[in-house]
Design a protein around this motif. Structure first.
Motif, short mmCIF file in Angstrom:
data_model
loop_
_atom_site.label_atom_id
_atom_site.label_comp_id
_atom_site.label_asym_id
_atom_site.label_seq_id
_atom_site.Cartn_x
_atom_site.Cartn_y
_atom_site.Cartn_z
N GLY A 197 0.81 -1.21 0.00
CA GLY A 197 0.00 0.00 0.00
C GLY A 197 0.84 1.25 0.00
N GLY A 198 0.55 2.13 0.96
CA GLY A 198 1.30 3.37 1.07
C GLY A 198 2.73 3.17 1.49
N SER A 199 3.10 1.95 1.86
CA SER A 199 4.48 1.63 2.24
C SER A 199 5.20 0.87 1.14
N ALA A 200 4.71 1.00 -0.08
CA ALA A 200 5.32 0.28 -1.21
C ALA A 200 6.66 0.87 -1.62
N ASP A 201 7.13 1.89 -0.90
CA ASP A 201 8.45 2.45 -1.21
C ASP A 201 9.56 1.73 -0.47
N THR A 202 9.23 0.68 0.29
CA THR A 202 10.27 -0.12 0.96
C THR A 202 10.64 -1.30 0.07
N ARG A 203 11.83 -1.87 0.30
CA ARG A 203 12.31 -3.00 -0.50
C ARG A 203 12.86 -4.07 0.45
N THR A 204 12.77 -5.34 0.02
CA THR A 204 13.32 -6.43 0.82
C THR A 204 13.64 -7.62 -0.07
N ASP A 205 14.63 -8.41 0.37
CA ASP A 205 14.93 -9.68 -0.28
C ASP A 205 14.40 -10.86 0.54
N ASN A 257 -3.68 5.89 0.71
CA ASN A 257 -3.56 5.02 -0.46
C ASN A 257 -4.93 4.50 -0.87
N GLN A 258 -5.73 4.13 0.12
CA GLN A 258 -7.08 3.61 -0.14
C GLN A 258 -8.09 4.75 0.07
N ALA A 259 -7.92 5.80 -0.70
CA ALA A 259 -8.78 6.98 -0.54
C ALA A 259 -10.21 6.69 -0.99
N ILE A 260 -10.38 5.78 -1.94
CA ILE A 260 -11.72 5.30 -2.28
C ILE A 260 -11.74 3.80 -2.02
N ASN A 261 -12.79 3.35 -1.39
CA ASN A 261 -12.91 1.94 -1.06
C ASN A 261 -14.37 1.54 -1.09
N SER A 262 -14.63 0.30 -1.41
CA SER A 262 -15.99 -0.10 -1.80
C SER A 262 -16.95 -0.31 -0.64
#
Length: 735
Positions: free
Chosen positions: A108-116, A498-503
């Motif tokens: 989500g809004g933390s998709a700027d992190t990376r990991t192996d 990140n989920q500014a619109i949700n169902s």
């Protein structure tokens, strides 16, 4: 219209033979309901639900979720190849150093992190979504000893029985739906993961899932995380077994000999990131909604009979002049349900264009097919949409083996489910409003065409049978009106915007179940009202018909001492008295029996005087004999009505069905016979009322609410569905 002009629709006074109302093609809703019913019966007889990612339907979800039908993965080579290819392609991309969202990045809004650390990332996903609230009651955990020493906490009995967990059927349906999605070959999830979920499902090891906490934006993340936690063998995820016992998933898997699953790259995301809970609960809700639509049409037909209304409103030429498919179907259904009725007008006979009184029915009956039509069309469309959703890939990212692309999109946004559920609740409210309007017309003596006030079978001065039911139904309908409000316009921005619109699809499904429960309450009350009204209508008609020879005898006796009387005067008196009795009797329904008979008998006095005055040559009228005539008429009416009433009390299950149309007869016999909810005879049915001498009742005596409760349970648990489907099948055979 001149007599030499040929009459053609719509001027004909009977249904036009040009417009058939029985074809399956013109009634897709009732036909789809029968198909689903037959499929469920097939599952109940031992068939397994085989899922292949493309052929799951609502009937399959219902069978697995509610009735424990075993679910298996398809064994065809194509299904396995799709799954293996998607897993292989994902591995190739990862080995090539490609970034894949949720596999080597944060969420989500933390998709700027990376990991192996790919496996731990999936565990981290499950961990941060296992955040729902469950009570000690939900998971079978003993109350904390210290908290129970608190004088307030220890006495709060509501806490001991409250629940924050979903019904088991919802979770079962969601497990099936999620498996059907991930085996489509777009999720990169191994076949062994789907098999692990189905093992739990088929062994009745069902996760305890929090009721609230999903906004159905990136799918139903939190609820699905409890399924993932269960197959992982988490010691703090609880499962419910077939015997109702609740235990940690780790223990349940060990006891069942099932190996815990270690989630590989994307497999946690593949399980959590989907609309399974929304789609499965919507499937269950739509299945029940279809039942309610069919029930509402059967109840409407019964209402036409109870009010002695006209079937003309459902003649096919009316619907064909405004050819909305839903209206055409509803009119055809109700018209077929009325066939065989001795109470409804224009069934098997031409229209009487010279009747007295109300010439056409009020809107709640006359426009019911126009009212029902849009609801039928909306629910047919909703069924199509949810069936598509059941066979869709709803996670992100998507593995497209054909193009060798990992696609990032938003198939998890369950707005289509929200739309179907919001519309379903509005449909249920519309159905409820129609049924409530019909019921209040039947109960109201000013509107019901001669039925007793409050549908009391005994004297209305001390009996108010359906008055409280009327109030209950108003409450139910008010609640339905509130629940009809849309859920989808209450969206709140979530998860770092990140989920500014949700169902909010799952929330909408949950409220749809509340609406279903409420309309079942209303329908049960209405069915009680209808059966009571049909019995009393038969009593009224039988009484008035039986009075005809009695009135003729009274007139003959009255004139026997008058040597100047003749046949012409006798015929005139019989006709005048009969006409007056038929006109006045239905207006006396708020009076006790003796008062009804006196008012009706006194009303013929002027008719007798006028008949003698018109006689030619003149015939004298003895006033003492006139008083004797009205007195004898009053006594005769009272004796005959009481005899007819007592006979109906004892034999209504044999008498009333002979007057009813096809559907009403089936439903009446189900309520009165199978369920044992007999005609309510009045005050002496009350459990504490002393019984008059010689009166026998079925003990223990039950309250009116207890009788309606029996009907409600039969509507909810599916027993009534078999009757409804029999009505539907018979209706489709009608020409």
């Amino acid at each position: 219209m001149a007599s030499h002009v040929q009459q053609t629709p719509p001027y004909t006074r009977e249904p036009s033979p040009k417009h058939g109302v029985s074809t399956v093609q013109s009634r897709p809703f009732i036909n789809s309901g029968l198909t689903a019913w037959n499929n469920i019966q097939r599952f109940l007889q031992g068939d397994e639900c085989i899922i292949d990612g493309s052929s799951l339907d609502i009937a399959g979800v219902v069978a697995v979720a509610k009735y424990g039908t075993p679910a298996l993965l398809s064994t065809d080579d194509e299904t396995r190849k799709r799954i293996d290819d998607s897993v292989g392609m994902l591995r190739t991309h990862l080995d090539s150093g490609h970034l894949v969202y949720g596999v080597s990045t944060g969420f989500g809004g933390s998709a700027d992190t990376r990991t192996d650390n790919l496996e731990d990332l999936q565990r981290a996903l499950v961990q941060h979504q296992n955040t729902g609230v469950l009570t000690s009651h939900d998971i079978g955990r003993p109350q904390d000893a210290k908290s129970m020493q608190d004088p307030v906490r220890s006495r709060d009995i509501d806490m001991a029985f409250s629940t924050n967990s979903m019904p088991t059927s919802w979770v079962r349906g969601s497990m099936l739906t999620r498996c059907n999605s991930i085996i489509r070959g777009h999720s990169g999830v191994r076949i062994s993961v789907g098999q692990a979920i189905l093992k739990l499902l088929n062994k009745n090891i069902i996760p305890v899932v929090p009721l609230r906490g999903s906004i159905s934006a990136s799918g139903d993340l939190s609820p699905l995380s409890y399924i993932a936690g269960a197959i992982e063998g988490s010691s703090d995820i609880y499962v419910r077994l077939s015997d109702g016992k609740v235990m940690p998933a780790s223990e349940a898997l060990e006891d069942a000999g099932i190996e815990p699953v270690v989630l590989g790259p994307k497999e946690g995301l593949g399980l959590l990131n989907g609309t399974a809970f929304s789609a499965a609960t919507a499937s269950l809700a739509l299945h029940q909604s279809q039942d309610v639509v069919l029930l509402s049409q059967v109840l409407t037909a019964m209402g036409v009979e109870a009010l002695q209304g006209s079937a003309e409103s459902f003649w096919p030429q009316i619907a064909n002049m405004r050819p909305h498919p839903g209206q055409i179907e509803s009119a055809g259904n109700i018209f077929s349900f009325l066939q065989g009725s001795q109470l409804a007008k224009c069934v098997g006979s031409p229209k009487d264009t010279k009747i007295t009184g109300l010439y056409q029915d009020r809107y709640a009956l006359r426009t019911s097919s126009q009212w029902l039509g849009p609801q039928i069309e909306d629910l047919l469309h909703a069924t199509s949409q949810i069936t598509t959703e059941l066979n869709s890939t709803t996670d992100n990212p998507l593995i497209d083996v054909e193009s060798d692309h990992v696609l990032h999109g938003g198939n998890f946004q369950a707005a289509v489910v929200t739309s179907t559920m919001d519309r379903a609740r509005l449909c249920l409210e519309r159905l409820g409003k129609m049924l409530f309007s019909q019921a209040t017309e039947i109960i109201n003596p000013m509107l019901n065409g001669g039925l007793p006030a409050n549908l009391s079978a005994d004297d209305p001065s001390l009996s108010f049978t359906c008055k409280g039911v009327d109030i209950n139904m108003a409450s139910y309908q008010s609640e339905l009106g509130f629940l009809a409000n849309p859920v989808g316009n209450h969206v709140q921005s979530a998860e770092m915007h990140n989920q500014a619109i949700n169902s909010l699809a799952l929330i909408s499904s949950r409220y749809t179940f509340q609406a279903l429960d409420t309309i079942y309450l209303l329908s049960a009350a209405h069915l009680f009202v209808l059966c009571q009204a049909l019995d009393l209508r038969v009593l009224q008609n039988d009484f008035l018909e039986s009075m005809e020879p009695e009135m003729k005898k009274l007139v003959e006796d009255f004139l026997s001492t008058n040597k100047q009387s003749n046949q012409e005067l006798q015929d005139e008196l019989v006709n005048a008295i009969s006409t007056r009795v038929h006109k006045v009797w239905p207006t006396t329904t708020t009076a006790d029996l003796d008062g009804r008979c006196k008012t009706t008998a006194d009303a013929v006095t002027l008719d007798v005087i006028n008949a003698f005055a018109k006689a030619s040559p003149s015939i004298p009228l003895d006033s003492a004999e006139l008083v004797r005539l009205t007195s004898d008429l009053q006594t005769g009416m009272q004796d005959l009505y009481e005899a007819k009433r007592q006979n109906l009390f004892k034999n209504h299950l044999a008498i009333t069905p002979t007057y009813l149309g096809n559907a009403a007869k089936r439903m009446y016999q189900f309520v009165r016979g199978d369920l044992g909810v007999k005609l309510h005879r009045g005050l002496f049915e009350h459990p504490t009322q002393p019984l008059p001498e010689g009166v026998e009742v079925e003990e223990p005596r039950k309250s009116i609410g207890s009788r309606i409760s029996v009907i409600y349970e039969a509507l909810r648990d599916g027993r009534a569905s078999a009757v409804l489907m029999a009505c539907a099948e018979e209706g489709l055979r009608q020409k």
